[in-house]
Design a protein around this motif. Structure first.
Motif, PDB file in Angstrom:
ATOM      1  N   GLY A  36      12.593  -8.316 -10.998  1.00 37.95           N
ATOM      2  CA  GLY A  36      13.809  -7.516 -10.959  1.00 37.95           C
ATOM      3  C   GLY A  36      13.585  -6.022 -11.029  1.00 37.95           C
ATOM      4  O   GLY A  36      14.408  -5.245 -10.543  1.00 37.95           O
ATOM      5  N   ALA A  37      12.464  -5.590 -11.625  1.00 39.78           N
ATOM      6  CA  ALA A  37      12.176  -4.165 -11.745  1.00 39.78           C
ATOM      7  C   ALA A  37      11.210  -3.678 -10.668  1.00 39.78           C
ATOM      8  O   ALA A  37      10.721  -2.549 -10.736  1.00 39.78           O
ATOM      9  CB  ALA A  37      11.601  -3.859 -13.137  1.00 39.78           C
ATOM     10  N   THR A  38      10.937  -4.511  -9.660  1.00 34.20           N
ATOM     11  CA  THR A  38      10.069  -4.117  -8.554  1.00 34.20           C
ATOM     12  C   THR A  38      10.917  -3.790  -7.334  1.00 34.20           C
ATOM     13  O   THR A  38      12.140  -3.808  -7.385  1.00 34.20           O
ATOM     14  CB  THR A  38       9.066  -5.238  -8.229  1.00 34.20           C
ATOM     15  OG1 THR A  38       9.769  -6.339  -7.640  1.00 34.20           O
ATOM     16  CG2 THR A  38       8.343  -5.712  -9.492  1.00 34.20           C
ATOM     17  N   LEU A  39      10.266  -3.501  -6.214  1.00 38.76           N
ATOM     18  CA  LEU A  39      11.006  -3.076  -5.018  1.00 38.76           C
ATOM     19  C   LEU A  39      12.049  -4.099  -4.584  1.00 38.76           C
ATOM     20  O   LEU A  39      13.187  -3.737  -4.270  1.00 38.76           O
ATOM     21  CB  LEU A  39      10.028  -2.805  -3.871  1.00 38.76           C
ATOM     22  CG  LEU A  39      10.653  -2.385  -2.536  1.00 38.76           C
ATOM     23  CD1 LEU A  39      11.510  -1.138  -2.701  1.00 38.76           C
ATOM     24  CD2 LEU A  39       9.578  -2.162  -1.483  1.00 38.76           C
ATOM     25  N   CYS A  40      11.701  -5.377  -4.564  1.00 36.94           N
ATOM     26  CA  CYS A  40      12.672  -6.366  -4.082  1.00 36.94           C
ATOM     27  C   CYS A  40      13.860  -6.483  -5.026  1.00 36.94           C
ATOM     28  O   CYS A  40      14.936  -6.921  -4.621  1.00 36.94           O
ATOM     29  CB  CYS A  40      12.012  -7.726  -3.866  1.00 36.94           C
ATOM     30  SG  CYS A  40      11.466  -8.560  -5.369  1.00 36.94           S
ATOM     31  N   PRO A 165      10.196   5.930  -0.882  1.00 39.99           N
ATOM     32  CA  PRO A 165      10.271   7.085  -1.776  1.00 39.99           C
ATOM     33  C   PRO A 165      11.226   6.867  -2.947  1.00 39.99           C
ATOM     34  O   PRO A 165      12.369   6.453  -2.765  1.00 39.99           O
ATOM     35  CB  PRO A 165      10.770   8.212  -0.855  1.00 39.99           C
ATOM     36  CG  PRO A 165      11.343   7.535   0.347  1.00 39.99           C
ATOM     37  CD  PRO A 165      10.571   6.280   0.504  1.00 39.99           C
ATOM     38  N   GLY A 166      10.707   7.138  -4.147  1.00 40.42           N
ATOM     39  CA  GLY A 166      11.530   7.072  -5.345  1.00 40.42           C
ATOM     40  C   GLY A 166      11.757   5.685  -5.898  1.00 40.42           C
ATOM     41  O   GLY A 166      12.446   5.534  -6.920  1.00 40.42           O
ATOM     42  N   LEU A 167      11.190   4.654  -5.260  1.00 41.39           N
ATOM     43  CA  LEU A 167      11.414   3.280  -5.706  1.00 41.39           C
ATOM     44  C   LEU A 167      10.110   2.666  -6.214  1.00 41.39           C
ATOM     45  O   LEU A 167       9.020   3.111  -5.862  1.00 41.39           O
ATOM     46  CB  LEU A 167      11.961   2.431  -4.555  1.00 41.39           C
ATOM     47  CG  LEU A 167      13.299   2.881  -3.967  1.00 41.39           C
ATOM     48  CD1 LEU A 167      13.748   1.884  -2.906  1.00 41.39           C
ATOM     49  CD2 LEU A 167      14.363   3.028  -5.044  1.00 41.39           C
ATOM     50  N   PRO A 168      10.202   1.646  -7.057  1.00 41.14           N
ATOM     51  CA  PRO A 168       8.984   0.984  -7.539  1.00 41.14           C
ATOM     52  C   PRO A 168       8.269   0.257  -6.413  1.00 41.14           C
ATOM     53  O   PRO A 168       8.815   0.049  -5.326  1.00 41.14           O
ATOM     54  CB  PRO A 168       9.524   0.000  -8.590  1.00 41.14           C
ATOM     55  CG  PRO A 168      10.946  -0.236  -8.199  1.00 41.14           C
ATOM     56  CD  PRO A 168      11.437   1.064  -7.612  1.00 41.14           C
ATOM     57  N   GLY A 242      19.520   4.790   0.183  1.00 45.61           N
ATOM     58  CA  GLY A 242      19.087   6.186   0.198  1.00 45.61           C
ATOM     59  C   GLY A 242      17.606   6.318   0.487  1.00 45.61           C
ATOM     60  O   GLY A 242      17.183   7.190   1.255  1.00 45.61           O
ATOM     61  N   ALA A 243      16.798   5.447  -0.113  1.00 42.69           N
ATOM     62  CA  ALA A 243      15.363   5.477   0.128  1.00 42.69           C
ATOM     63  C   ALA A 243      15.043   5.077   1.564  1.00 42.69           C
ATOM     64  O   ALA A 243      14.166   5.669   2.208  1.00 42.69           O
ATOM     65  CB  ALA A 243      14.655   4.547  -0.855  1.00 42.69           C
ATOM     66  N   MET A 244      15.761   4.088   2.088  1.00 44.04           N
ATOM     67  CA  MET A 244      15.561   3.691   3.481  1.00 44.04           C
ATOM     68  C   MET A 244      15.892   4.841   4.422  1.00 44.04           C
ATOM     69  O   MET A 244      15.169   5.093   5.395  1.00 44.04           O
ATOM     70  CB  MET A 244      16.440   2.475   3.801  1.00 44.04           C
ATOM     71  CG  MET A 244      16.036   1.208   3.081  1.00 44.04           C
ATOM     72  SD  MET A 244      17.247  -0.151   3.281  1.00 44.04           S
ATOM     73  CE  MET A 244      17.200  -0.424   5.061  1.00 44.04           C
ATOM     74  N   ALA A 245      16.980   5.543   4.138  1.00 41.94           N
ATOM     75  CA  ALA A 245      17.420   6.642   5.010  1.00 41.94           C
ATOM     76  C   ALA A 245      16.403   7.765   5.031  1.00 41.94           C
ATOM     77  O   ALA A 245      16.205   8.415   6.069  1.00 41.94           O
ATOM     78  CB  ALA A 245      18.776   7.157   4.551  1.00 41.94           C
ATOM     79  N   ARG A 246      15.735   8.008   3.905  1.00 42.50           N
ATOM     80  CA  ARG A 246      14.738   9.079   3.877  1.00 42.50           C
ATOM     81  C   ARG A 246      13.521   8.751   4.732  1.00 42.50           C
ATOM     82  O   ARG A 246      12.854   9.640   5.251  1.00 42.50           O
ATOM     83  CB  ARG A 246      14.313   9.360   2.430  1.00 42.50           C
ATOM     84  CG  ARG A 246      15.392  10.078   1.627  1.00 42.50           C
ATOM     85  CD  ARG A 246      14.851  10.647   0.321  1.00 42.50           C
ATOM     86  NE  ARG A 246      14.519   9.619  -0.638  1.00 42.50           N
ATOM     87  CZ  ARG A 246      15.390   9.070  -1.479  1.00 42.50           C
ATOM     88  NH1 ARG A 246      16.674   9.446  -1.441  1.00 42.50           N
ATOM     89  NH2 ARG A 246      15.003   8.158  -2.347  1.00 42.50           N
ATOM     90  N   VAL A 247      13.254   7.468   4.895  1.00 46.15           N
ATOM     91  CA  VAL A 247      12.123   7.048   5.722  1.00 46.15           C
ATOM     92  C   VAL A 247      12.537   6.930   7.189  1.00 46.15           C
ATOM     93  O   VAL A 247      11.841   7.419   8.091  1.00 46.15           O
ATOM     94  CB  VAL A 247      11.566   5.699   5.221  1.00 46.15           C
ATOM     95  CG1 VAL A 247      10.518   5.156   6.190  1.00 46.15           C
ATOM     96  CG2 VAL A 247      10.975   5.858   3.834  1.00 46.15           C
ATOM     97  N   ASP A 248      13.683   6.282   7.445  1.00 43.21           N
ATOM     98  CA  ASP A 248      14.170   6.081   8.810  1.00 43.21           C
ATOM     99  C   ASP A 248      15.672   5.847   8.760  1.00 43.21           C
ATOM    100  O   ASP A 248      16.109   4.733   8.451  1.00 43.21           O
ATOM    101  CB  ASP A 248      13.463   4.888   9.456  1.00 43.21           C
ATOM    102  CG  ASP A 248      13.842   4.690  10.920  1.00 43.21           C
ATOM    103  OD1 ASP A 248      14.807   5.335  11.381  1.00 43.21           O
ATOM    104  OD2 ASP A 248      13.172   3.879  11.596  1.00 43.21           O
ATOM    105  N   PRO A 249      16.484   6.850   9.047  1.00 41.16           N
ATOM    106  CA  PRO A 249      17.945   6.686   8.978  1.00 41.16           C
ATOM    107  C   PRO A 249      18.465   5.550   9.844  1.00 41.16           C
ATOM    108  O   PRO A 249      19.472   4.915   9.501  1.00 41.16           O
ATOM    109  CB  PRO A 249      18.475   8.043   9.461  1.00 41.16           C
ATOM    110  CG  PRO A 249      17.359   8.999   9.211  1.00 41.16           C
ATOM    111  CD  PRO A 249      16.096   8.219   9.417  1.00 41.16           C
ATOM    112  N   ASP A 250      17.805   5.264  10.952  1.00 37.18           N
ATOM    113  CA  ASP A 250      18.262   4.192  11.832  1.00 37.18           C
ATOM    114  C   ASP A 250      18.184   2.821  11.168  1.00 37.18           C
ATOM    115  O   ASP A 250      18.868   1.883  11.582  1.00 37.18           O
ATOM    116  CB  ASP A 250      17.430   4.170  13.117  1.00 37.18           C
ATOM    117  CG  ASP A 250      17.705   5.371  14.013  1.00 37.18           C
ATOM    118  OD1 ASP A 250      18.745   6.030  13.807  1.00 37.18           O
ATOM    119  OD2 ASP A 250      16.889   5.637  14.907  1.00 37.18           O
ATOM    120  N   SER A 251      17.336   2.691  10.133  1.00 38.98           N
ATOM    121  CA  SER A 251      17.147   1.385   9.497  1.00 38.98           C
ATOM    122  C   SER A 251      18.383   0.919   8.738  1.00 38.98           C
ATOM    123  O   SER A 251      18.460  -0.242   8.340  1.00 38.98           O
ATOM    124  CB  SER A 251      15.952   1.423   8.539  1.00 38.98           C
ATOM    125  OG  SER A 251      16.217   2.260   7.419  1.00 38.98           O
TER     126      SER A 251
END
Length: 286
Positions: A36-40, A165-168, A242-251
């Protein structure tokens, strides 16, 4: 993380909503999640179940349902009859709200005991859903079960990136999960990689080529619709978009899922599923 034993009255839950067309029942050997405290866990929809959290942060607790195998043995015949009366196969999704193979499983053995109970009284269909490379250790037991029922191992690998970015980071490394998939497939099990939730992929061609080498199929599921709200409302309340958008907004758009599915189709022709239909074992993009 607080790990504690627990008891449960019922272990087979009749499905509804997203899972209803996938399996007749779900089974959660644990309450809470070690990942629960990891990326997924960042975008996991289960964290919004207030009755489950009881005010605790998601990823801070794990309750081991120590009598899960016993409850399965006591209720399996009744639930099998119910499923068949509904004109369904008696299918079990293990698991939708927890990780069935957390690190703690090696000493607690809850999932192993449940699988042993299933060997004695198998369902018609068993879908193993995991984010953990530790499923590899259960290969022989799963192989025995696969001789008694239709069995698919769904192993989630949601991206080829080690971090957003910014996530575990990941609870189980990408390389180890690929190694687990390869080992399970080599043992004769049907392995499906679930790219769920679909995160930004750095090199789609290399990623899906790698999946094709270790799996029988692939399922892509975007958080829009995949989190059970239709428009991804639950996930949008988390830091994941937000983290996805910083890498690729289209995602952030469903069109991204469709583009990735088109790439996957080149490497796994006729073996690409999308959304709930894919989890149900239906190949082809709508």
């Amino acid at each position: 993380m607080i790990v504690e034993p627990g008891q449960v009255h019922s272990i087979l839950t009749r499905t509804s909503g997203y899972l209803e067309g996938i399996a007749s029942h779900s089974l959660q050997p644990y309450r809470g999640c070690a990942f629960g405290a990891t990326l997924c866990g960042v975008g996991c929809y289960v964290q919004h179940a207030r009755h489950l959290l009881n005010g605790r942060p998601w990823g801070s607790f794990l309750e081991a349902r120590m009598n899960a195998a016993e409850r399965y043995r006591l209720t399996v015949d009744r639930e099998r009859r119910w499923a068949r009366r509904q004109s369904h196969r008696f299918g079990i999704f293990l698991s939708s709200a927890t990780e069935p193979f957390p690190p703690q499983e090696s000493r607690l053995g809850v999932t192993r005991a449940v699988l042993s109970a299933m060997e004695a009284s198998p369902p018609d269909l068993l879908i193993i859903q995991t984010h953990s490379h530790l499923v590899r250790q259960y290969g022989p037991q799963l192989a025995r079960l696969s001789e008694q029922c239709t069995l698919r191992v769904h192993l989630s690998i949601e991206t080829d990136r080690d971090r957003l970015p910014g996530l575990p980071g990941h609870g189980s490394s990408i390389d180890r999960r690929f190694e687990a998939a390869s080992s399970l497939k080599a043992s004769g099990l049907m392995v499906v990689i679930t790219v769920s939730p679909l995160l930004p992929i750095l090199d789609p061609e290399a990623f899906f080529r790698r999946i094709a080498a270790v799996a029988d199929g692939v399922v892509l599921d975007h958080f829009i619709g995949g989190d059970g709200t239709g428009q991804g409302t639950r996930t949008r309340r988390t830091p994941l978009p937000g983290a996805m958008a910083r890498v690729d907004p289209d995602s952030l758009e469903l069109a991204y899922r469709d583009r990735m599915a088109a790439v996957a189709e080149r490497f796994l022709p006729g073996r690409v599923g999308v959304g709930a239909a894919g989890f149900a074992g239906q190949w082809g993009r709508n």
